[in-house]
Design an enzyme around this catalytic site. Structure first.
Site, mmCIF file in Angstrom:
data_model
loop_
_atom_site.group_PDB
_atom_site.id
_atom_site.type_symbol
_atom_site.label_atom_id
_atom_site.label_comp_id
_atom_site.label_asym_id
_atom_site.label_seq_id
_atom_site.Cartn_x
_atom_site.Cartn_y
_atom_site.Cartn_z
ATOM 1 N N ASP A 92 0.820 -1.226 0.000
ATOM 2 C CA ASP A 92 0.000 0.000 0.000
ATOM 3 C C ASP A 92 0.847 1.267 0.000
ATOM 4 O O ASP A 92 0.516 2.257 0.650
ATOM 5 C CB ASP A 92 -0.954 0.018 1.216
ATOM 6 C CG ASP A 92 -1.767 -1.242 1.290
ATOM 7 O OD1 ASP A 92 -2.257 -1.661 0.242
ATOM 8 O OD2 ASP A 92 -1.891 -1.815 2.386
ATOM 9 N N GLY A 148 -4.032 -3.949 -4.815
ATOM 10 C CA GLY A 148 -4.880 -2.942 -5.448
ATOM 11 C C GLY A 148 -4.028 -1.740 -5.755
ATOM 12 O O GLY A 148 -3.590 -1.035 -4.853
ATOM 13 N N HIS A 149 -3.720 -1.529 -7.021
ATOM 14 C CA HIS A 149 -2.885 -0.390 -7.398
ATOM 15 C C HIS A 149 -3.793 0.737 -7.876
ATOM 16 O O HIS A 149 -4.507 0.594 -8.869
ATOM 17 C CB HIS A 149 -1.874 -0.806 -8.469
ATOM 18 C CG HIS A 149 -0.801 -1.708 -7.925
ATOM 19 N ND1 HIS A 149 0.181 -2.276 -8.676
ATOM 20 C CD2 HIS A 149 -0.563 -2.112 -6.650
ATOM 21 C CE1 HIS A 149 0.983 -2.990 -7.896
ATOM 22 N NE2 HIS A 149 0.539 -2.912 -6.661
ATOM 23 N N GLN A 208 2.427 -5.716 -3.276
ATOM 24 C CA GLN A 208 2.699 -5.811 -1.828
ATOM 25 C C GLN A 208 4.050 -5.181 -1.468
ATOM 26 O O GLN A 208 4.513 -4.318 -2.181
ATOM 27 C CB GLN A 208 2.629 -7.277 -1.344
ATOM 28 C CG GLN A 208 1.239 -7.874 -1.361
ATOM 29 C CD GLN A 208 0.893 -8.579 -2.640
ATOM 30 O OE1 GLN A 208 1.726 -9.193 -3.246
ATOM 31 N NE2 GLN A 208 -0.365 -8.509 -3.040
ATOM 32 N N LYS A 211 2.426 2.250 -5.319
ATOM 33 C CA LYS A 211 3.194 1.761 -6.478
ATOM 34 C C LYS A 211 2.516 2.067 -7.805
ATOM 35 O O LYS A 211 3.175 2.431 -8.770
ATOM 36 C CB LYS A 211 3.403 0.246 -6.372
ATOM 37 C CG LYS A 211 4.457 -0.149 -5.366
ATOM 38 C CD LYS A 211 4.649 -1.648 -5.321
ATOM 39 C CE LYS A 211 3.511 -2.362 -4.679
ATOM 40 N NZ LYS A 211 3.332 -2.179 -3.264
HETATM 41 P P1 IMP Z 1 -3.033 -12.704 1.170
HETATM 42 O O1 IMP Z 1 -1.959 -12.176 0.280
HETATM 43 O O2 IMP Z 1 -4.416 -12.306 0.733
HETATM 44 O O3 IMP Z 1 -2.899 -14.161 1.424
HETATM 45 O O4 IMP Z 1 -2.863 -11.993 2.616
HETATM 46 C C1 IMP Z 1 -1.717 -12.212 3.433
HETATM 47 C C2 IMP Z 1 -1.294 -10.945 4.141
HETATM 48 O O5 IMP Z 1 -0.813 -10.016 3.182
HETATM 49 C C3 IMP Z 1 -2.431 -10.217 4.879
HETATM 50 O O6 IMP Z 1 -1.882 -9.566 6.005
HETATM 51 C C4 IMP Z 1 -2.873 -9.160 3.880
HETATM 52 O O7 IMP Z 1 -3.501 -8.055 4.490
HETATM 53 C C5 IMP Z 1 -1.545 -8.795 3.265
HETATM 54 N N1 IMP Z 1 -1.661 -8.276 1.898
HETATM 55 C C6 IMP Z 1 -1.843 -8.978 0.759
HETATM 56 N N2 IMP Z 1 -1.879 -8.162 -0.289
HETATM 57 C C7 IMP Z 1 -1.707 -6.924 0.168
HETATM 58 C C8 IMP Z 1 -1.605 -5.650 -0.472
HETATM 59 O O8 IMP Z 1 -1.673 -5.497 -1.702
HETATM 60 N N3 IMP Z 1 -1.417 -4.594 0.361
HETATM 61 C C9 IMP Z 1 -1.299 -4.726 1.715
HETATM 62 N N4 IMP Z 1 -1.367 -5.887 2.337
HETATM 63 C C10 IMP Z 1 -1.570 -6.992 1.568
#
Ligand code: IMP
Length: 425
Positions: free
Chosen positions: A21, A48-49, A225, A24
């Site tokens: 977040d 989510g970009h 991420q 990017k």
């Molecule tokens: P998953 O990737 O949905 O399996 O989530 C695993 C962890 O990564 C959780 O803490 C999510 O909130 C975090 N996470 C996954 N994608 C994002 C992102 O794009 N931004 C921020 N946190 C993320």
């Protein structure tokens, strides 16, 4: 002419040096004007970009953020968890805004995120109870789990005349393993429409990237991420299931660090975390409320409120060393305007002794104590500032301290959400 990110060339990676977040999409939108190729290398529809430009405001999940440059070829790499339902919904939004995505190529070896992956994600989280990871529920972990188990469907299966047979056999296995009640006929029907929409975009992205490097084209790799959600180096188990750092580029495109000119680590001027897991610099109270409100710190994908923290330079130093960062990009500096004091975490201690970040060990990070350096804030709104020297003195002091303590130069500072609200340093 001094090379800045504004006239970058060669091969560049944009990667988060936080928990995601960081803005990017916005940086890539700015840099993609010079890109011949923009290539997404990790993650899935969990990301989510956000991009705001003259065409509107967009939240992209699978579609690379370079799609607004009609000259750039946009690639989705083989190690992306390919959620085609999300991609098709994004295509609908782009169609409505008259943005072409004709230059899209999806790698044929990418694993598909299917309905059952999303169901399994939710089920596992529920069964974990208070030990949950706080996933986005987008089926990303189960998609990668199946890939490593060498099962599941790939993008290339969509082109196979035997697709329905493969789907049927996979659905039967999932139903048995996870006690589900999925109907393969219904899924095949829904997928027929998806296949019609996406099949012409499926190709071989590694060959495109290798050819482009030979021809000295400008290639921009778009990470999702942040490094501290890396499956191997992050705060396990509170991580995602892919590699948001440069090793993720190799996994999708067979390009190593030696073949990359710029590794741009991006972070906000503060930090945030969403989901579970430790954050040593977490802010409580009115400063937290101020940042959440002014920074609109609500997840693009899940709508969850992100917890704010002061910028953690121990983590950024770790990301810099492990990935060979050449630049820092600092976003949302404007959000800090109006705070009386701003803290930077410069060291950790544990039981009174200095300590460092230990990769993969969330327990250690949950016990460290941050050592803060405290800076005076500034009141001026800075969204119209376009040069470093015109920033308020205290903002300059804060940013120079980040450079000095991390040893990485700051080359991009964003001071507002729109295209052009940027200082190239
Ligand atoms: P998953 O990737 O949905 O399996 O989530 C695993 C962890 O990564 C959780 O803490 C999510 O909130 C975090 N996470 C996954 N994608 C994002 C992102 O794009 N931004 C921020 N946190 C993320």
């Amino acid at each position: 002419m001094k090379e800045t990110l504004q006239n970058w060339q060669g091969t560049a990676v944009v990667m988060g040096v936080d928990w995601g977040d960081s803005g990017k999409g916005r940086l890539i939108d700015d840099l993609s004007g010079r890109a011949d190729i923009v290539a997404r290398f990790n993650g899935g529809s969990n990301t989510g970009h956000t991009i705001e430009n003259e065409k509107g405001k967009f939240a992209l999940h699978i579609m690379p953020s370079g799609i607004f440059n009609p000259e750039a070829v946009n690639l989705v790499g083989r190690n992306v968890a390919l959620d085609l339902e999300s991609l098709v919904a994004e295509m609908d939004v782009l169609d409505a805004a008259r943005v072409s995505y004709e230059n899209l190529v999806i790698d044929k070896e990418a694993s598909l995120t299917m309905t059952w992956h999303k169901m399994r994600d939710g089920l596992r989280e529920k069964l974990r109870g208070d030990k949950k990871v706080g996933t986005t529920g987008k089926g990303v972990g189960p998609t990668y789990a199946d890939r490593v188990e060498r099962v599941g469907l790939l993008a290339r299966d969509l082109l196979d005349p035997q697709f329905e047979e493969k789907l049927k056999s996979e659905v039967e296995i999932q139903n048995q393993l996870y006690d589900l009640d999925l109907d393969h006929v219904q899924i095949a029907k829904a997928y027929k429409k998806i296949i019609d929409r996406v099949k012409k975009y499926i190709g071989n992205t590694t060959q495109i990237v290798q050819g482009a490097q030979k021809d000295s084209k400008n290639i921009l790799f778009e990470g999702a991420q942040g490094y501290f959600l890396d499956i191997d180096a992050g705060t396990y188990p509170f991580v995602t299931s892919s590699n948001p750092g440069v090793s993720g580029v190799s996994r999708s495109f067979d390009i190593t660090r030696d073949n990359i000119n710029h590794v741009i680590g991006i972070t906000k001027a503060y930090t945030t975390r969403v989901g579970e897991g430790p954050m040593p610099t977490k802010i409580e109270g009115k400063d937290a409320d101020y940042i959440i409100k002014k920074g609109r710190e609500v997840g693009t994908t899940t709508g969850r409120v992100r917890s704010p923290g002061w910028l953690d330079l121990v983590l950024i130093r770790e990301a810099a060393t492990a990935n060979g960062l050449t630049s820092l990009a600092i976003t949302k500096v404007d959000v800090l305007s109006g705070l009386k004091k701003i803290s930077l975490c410069v060291e950790y201690t544990l039981d009174g002794k200095d300590t460092v970040y230990i990769p993969h060990d969330a327990e250690h990070l949950s016990r460290v104590k941050p050592v803060f350096k405290i800076f005076d804030g500034w009141d001026e709104e800075i969204s119209d500032v376009r040069s470093f020297n015109s920033l308020p003195k205290n903002a300059q002091i804060y940013l120079l301290a980040i450079e000095e303590i991390t040893g990485v130069p700051i080359h991009f500072i964003s001071v507002g959400p729109y295209r052009g609200q940027v200082i190239y340093k």
